[in-house]
Design a protein around this motif. Structure first.
Motif, PDB file in Angstrom:
ATOM      1  N   VAL A 110       0.822  -1.210   0.000  1.00  0.00           N
ATOM      2  CA  VAL A 110       0.000   0.000   0.000  1.00  0.00           C
ATOM      3  C   VAL A 110       0.860   1.266   0.000  1.00  0.00           C
ATOM      4  O   VAL A 110       2.071   1.219   0.230  1.00  0.00           O
ATOM      5  CB  VAL A 110      -0.947   0.014   1.208  1.00  0.00           C
ATOM      6  N   SER A 111       0.199   2.389  -0.224  1.00  0.00           N
ATOM      7  CA  SER A 111       0.878   3.681  -0.197  1.00  0.00           C
ATOM      8  C   SER A 111      -0.122   4.771   0.180  1.00  0.00           C
ATOM      9  O   SER A 111      -0.481   5.599  -0.634  1.00  0.00           O
ATOM     10  CB  SER A 111       1.521   3.989  -1.546  1.00  0.00           C
TER      11      SER A 111
ATOM     12  N   HIS B 296      -9.455  11.144   4.418  1.00  0.00           N
ATOM     13  CA  HIS B 296      -8.517  10.739   3.366  1.00  0.00           C
ATOM     14  C   HIS B 296      -9.191  10.855   2.014  1.00  0.00           C
ATOM     15  O   HIS B 296     -10.289  10.355   1.827  1.00  0.00           O
ATOM     16  CB  HIS B 296      -8.054   9.299   3.602  1.00  0.00           C
TER      17      HIS B 296
ATOM     18  N   VAL C  31      -4.673  14.166   3.024  1.00  0.00           N
ATOM     19  CA  VAL C  31      -5.023  13.489   4.279  1.00  0.00           C
ATOM     20  C   VAL C  31      -5.002  14.497   5.423  1.00  0.00           C
ATOM     21  O   VAL C  31      -4.136  15.383   5.471  1.00  0.00           O
ATOM     22  CB  VAL C  31      -4.080  12.288   4.546  1.00  0.00           C
TER      23      VAL C  31
ATOM     24  N   MET D  34      -0.456   8.566  11.306  1.00  0.00           N
ATOM     25  CA  MET D  34       0.114   8.768   9.971  1.00  0.00           C
ATOM     26  C   MET D  34       1.039   7.619   9.570  1.00  0.00           C
ATOM     27  O   MET D  34       1.000   7.155   8.429  1.00  0.00           O
ATOM     28  CB  MET D  34       0.871  10.099   9.905  1.00  0.00           C
TER      29      MET D  34
ATOM     30  N   LEU E 208      -1.197   4.768   8.616  1.00  0.00           N
ATOM     31  CA  LEU E 208      -1.899   5.016   7.345  1.00  0.00           C
ATOM     32  C   LEU E 208      -0.972   4.773   6.164  1.00  0.00           C
ATOM     33  O   LEU E 208      -1.350   4.172   5.155  1.00  0.00           O
ATOM     34  CB  LEU E 208      -2.439   6.450   7.294  1.00  0.00           C
ATOM     35  N   LYS E 209       0.268   5.241   6.300  1.00  0.00           N
ATOM     36  CA  LYS E 209       1.252   5.107   5.218  1.00  0.00           C
ATOM     37  C   LYS E 209       1.552   3.656   4.872  1.00  0.00           C
ATOM     38  O   LYS E 209       1.840   3.335   3.720  1.00  0.00           O
ATOM     39  CB  LYS E 209       2.576   5.768   5.639  1.00  0.00           C
ATOM     40  N   THR E 210       1.562   2.804   5.879  1.00  0.00           N
ATOM     41  CA  THR E 210       2.068   1.444   5.668  1.00  0.00           C
ATOM     42  C   THR E 210       0.984   0.370   5.689  1.00  0.00           C
ATOM     43  O   THR E 210       1.256  -0.763   5.295  1.00  0.00           O
ATOM     44  CB  THR E 210       3.106   1.094   6.753  1.00  0.00           C
ATOM     45  N   GLU E 211      -0.237   0.710   6.159  1.00  0.00           N
ATOM     46  CA  GLU E 211      -1.245  -0.341   6.316  1.00  0.00           C
ATOM     47  C   GLU E 211      -2.565  -0.080   5.597  1.00  0.00           C
ATOM     48  O   GLU E 211      -3.282  -1.027   5.267  1.00  0.00           O
ATOM     49  CB  GLU E 211      -1.562  -0.549   7.802  1.00  0.00           C
ATOM     50  N   ALA E 212      -2.924   1.188   5.425  1.00  0.00           N
ATOM     51  CA  ALA E 212      -4.251   1.457   4.856  1.00  0.00           C
ATOM     52  C   ALA E 212      -4.244   1.147   3.362  1.00  0.00           C
ATOM     53  O   ALA E 212      -3.326   1.559   2.643  1.00  0.00           O
ATOM     54  CB  ALA E 212      -4.635   2.911   5.098  1.00  0.00           C
ATOM     55  N   PRO E 213      -5.227   0.399   2.879  1.00  0.00           N
ATOM     56  CA  PRO E 213      -5.238  -0.001   1.469  1.00  0.00           C
ATOM     57  C   PRO E 213      -5.568   1.156   0.514  1.00  0.00           C
ATOM     58  O   PRO E 213      -6.692   1.320   0.060  1.00  0.00           O
ATOM     59  CB  PRO E 213      -6.313  -1.092   1.398  1.00  0.00           C
ATOM     60  N   PHE E 214      -4.542   1.956   0.265  1.00  0.00           N
ATOM     61  CA  PHE E 214      -4.588   2.976  -0.788  1.00  0.00           C
ATOM     62  C   PHE E 214      -3.433   2.668  -1.730  1.00  0.00           C
ATOM     63  O   PHE E 214      -2.378   2.217  -1.288  1.00  0.00           O
ATOM     64  CB  PHE E 214      -4.375   4.381  -0.220  1.00  0.00           C
ATOM     65  N   TRP E 215      -3.655   2.944  -2.996  1.00  0.00           N
ATOM     66  CA  TRP E 215      -2.590   2.771  -3.990  1.00  0.00           C
ATOM     67  C   TRP E 215      -2.481   4.062  -4.772  1.00  0.00           C
ATOM     68  O   TRP E 215      -3.472   4.542  -5.333  1.00  0.00           O
ATOM     69  CB  TRP E 215      -2.887   1.573  -4.891  1.00  0.00           C
TER      70      TRP E 215
ATOM     71  N   ALA F 296       5.005   2.128  -0.312  1.00  0.00           N
ATOM     72  CA  ALA F 296       5.609   2.605   0.932  1.00  0.00           C
ATOM     73  C   ALA F 296       7.131   2.461   0.834  1.00  0.00           C
ATOM     74  O   ALA F 296       7.644   1.450   0.352  1.00  0.00           O
ATOM     75  CB  ALA F 296       5.065   1.816   2.118  1.00  0.00           C
TER      76      ALA F 296
END
Lengths: 79, 148
Positions: free
Chosen positions: A76-77, B80, B92, B112, B115-122, B136
């Motif tokens: 993820v990012s 977000h 964010v 933060m 969020l950077k390392t775990e939340a499923p955003f691409w 990340a």
């Protein structure tokens, strides 16, 4: 039919964001699905690619069912 | 309170609304992340954020709840963006309310990092040199490890 989602860069790797498939005999859980799809798309075998079943991570060896939604998630990012 | 959506948000308005909502706080800390206009020396024209709604919302909520428990917060807010963003746009917003400042500062930092390392955003950057997916960085993972 199960629905398989490919998120982020995997959509381009696989060539589609969503696949509706009938799971073959022998594909019983998330990891056996990874093995099966990994034959055509080796990128799905990367350990950093996580799998969610019905939006739950860590599905382990729980059996897959018809109508499940299975998502392949690259690193993820957020933020 | 968490929200994940494509519509722009106003950080000042979010902070004011949060401050009005939390009762008895002695300290509120907040963080606002903006879309950078360059990446690795190349201009970025659009940052595209993809997510997986059912898992993303649950993960973001869990990060806020973990922060609340860990730092005894009175309240938290995470907003977000998703979709296509232009350089300079808020992406964010994170806020934490606590009895004292240290807990509020640390909770924002903690949320933060997770969020950077775990939340499923691409994220995908679009620019003059084409498009590039972002993941990340090692630095993000080291930051996350501080809270283990």
């Amino acid at each position: 039919m199960a629905t398989i989602l490919f998120l982020g860069r995997l959509r381009e790797t696989v060539g589609t964001g969503v696949l509706d498939v009938t799971l073959p005999e022998g594909v019983r859980d998330a990891e056996s699905l990874r093995d099966w799809l990994g034959r055509d798309h080796p990128a799905l075998r990367e350990p950093s690619i996580r799998i969610a079943v019905n939006a739950e991570l860590h599905p382990g060896s729980a059996p897959l069912a018809e109508r499940d939604e299975i998502a392949f998630l690259p690193p993820v990012s957020g933020g | 309170m968490i929200r994940v959506h494509a519509e722009p948000f106003d950080a000042g308005g979010e902070l004011a609304a949060f401050a009005a909502r939390v009762e008895g706080a002695g300290a509120i800390a907040s963080f606002l992340g903006l879309v950078r206009g360059e990446s690795g020396g190349a201009d970025v024209s659009v940052l595209e954020l993809e997510h997986y709604p059912p898992l993303t919302e649950r993960t973001v909520a869990a990060i806020g709840e973990d922060a609340r428990d860990r730092f005894a917060l009175i309240g938290f807010a995470i907003v977000h963006r998703t979709g296509a963003l232009a350089p300079g746009e808020p992406i964010v917003f994170v806020a934490a309310a606590a009895a004292h400042r240290r807990a509020a500062f640390e909770a924002v930092d903690y949320m933060m990092d997770r969020l950077k390392t775990e939340a499923p955003f691409w994220k995908r950057e679009h620019g003059a040199n084409g498009s590039r997916w972002i993941e990340a960085r090692d630095e993000d993972l080291r930051d996350r490890a501080r809270w283990a």
